[in-house]
Design a protein around this motif. Structure first.
Motif, short mmCIF file in Angstrom:
data_model
loop_
_atom_site.label_atom_id
_atom_site.label_comp_id
_atom_site.label_asym_id
_atom_site.label_seq_id
_atom_site.Cartn_x
_atom_site.Cartn_y
_atom_site.Cartn_z
N ASP A 241 110.46 -10.14 47.07
CA ASP A 241 111.16 -8.99 47.63
C ASP A 241 110.14 -7.87 47.90
N ALA A 242 109.73 -7.73 49.14
CA ALA A 242 108.70 -6.75 49.51
C ALA A 242 109.11 -5.32 49.18
N ASP A 243 110.39 -4.99 49.32
CA ASP A 243 110.84 -3.63 49.02
C ASP A 243 110.71 -3.32 47.53
N GLU A 244 111.06 -4.28 46.68
CA GLU A 244 110.94 -4.06 45.24
C GLU A 244 109.47 -3.93 44.84
N ILE A 245 108.61 -4.73 45.45
CA ILE A 245 107.18 -4.61 45.18
C ILE A 245 106.70 -3.22 45.59
N ALA A 246 107.05 -2.81 46.80
CA ALA A 246 106.61 -1.51 47.33
C ALA A 246 107.08 -0.35 46.47
N ASP A 247 108.24 -0.48 45.84
CA ASP A 247 108.76 0.58 44.97
C ASP A 247 107.91 0.76 43.71
#
Length: 101
Positions: free
Chosen positions: A18-24
């Motif tokens: 999950d790229a969004d969770e990583i980015a967060d």
């Protein structure tokens, strides 16, 4: 959030690809050094995760070791196996160096 929470969120994001969770859970100047010396920034995570998804729908992370602001783990997506050396702090993960087997 604590540094440990940020590291946990980062690992969860990779587990679920999950790229969004990583980015967060990374800093604005985050760098992921991949094979062949390619550097991926926070902005490039979506494309990087899309590429990983070609090998499988999740990442298995094992053999995690944490010491201060550094973490080491073994990971696998489909048939692709590697390890990562991660630097992190209260602001999030700052960088990861990947090694492929």
């Amino acid at each position: 959030m604590s540094a440990q929470d940020k590291l946990g969120g980062y690992a969860s994001g990779f587990t679920h690809l999950d790229a969004d969770e990583i980015a967060d859970n990374v800093t604005s100047d985050y760098m992921l050094l991949d094979q062949n010396g390619i550097v991926h920034s926070k902005e490039g995570l979506q494309a990087y995760i899309t590429g990983l998804r070609e090998h499988g729908d999740k990442m298995d992370i094992t053999e995690v070791m944490v010491d201060g602001g550094k973490a080491w783990c073994k990971w696998q997506v489909g048939e692709v196996v590697g390890a990562g050396l991660i630097s992190f702090g209260d602001e999030g993960v700052t960088q990861e160096q990947l090694f492929f087997l």
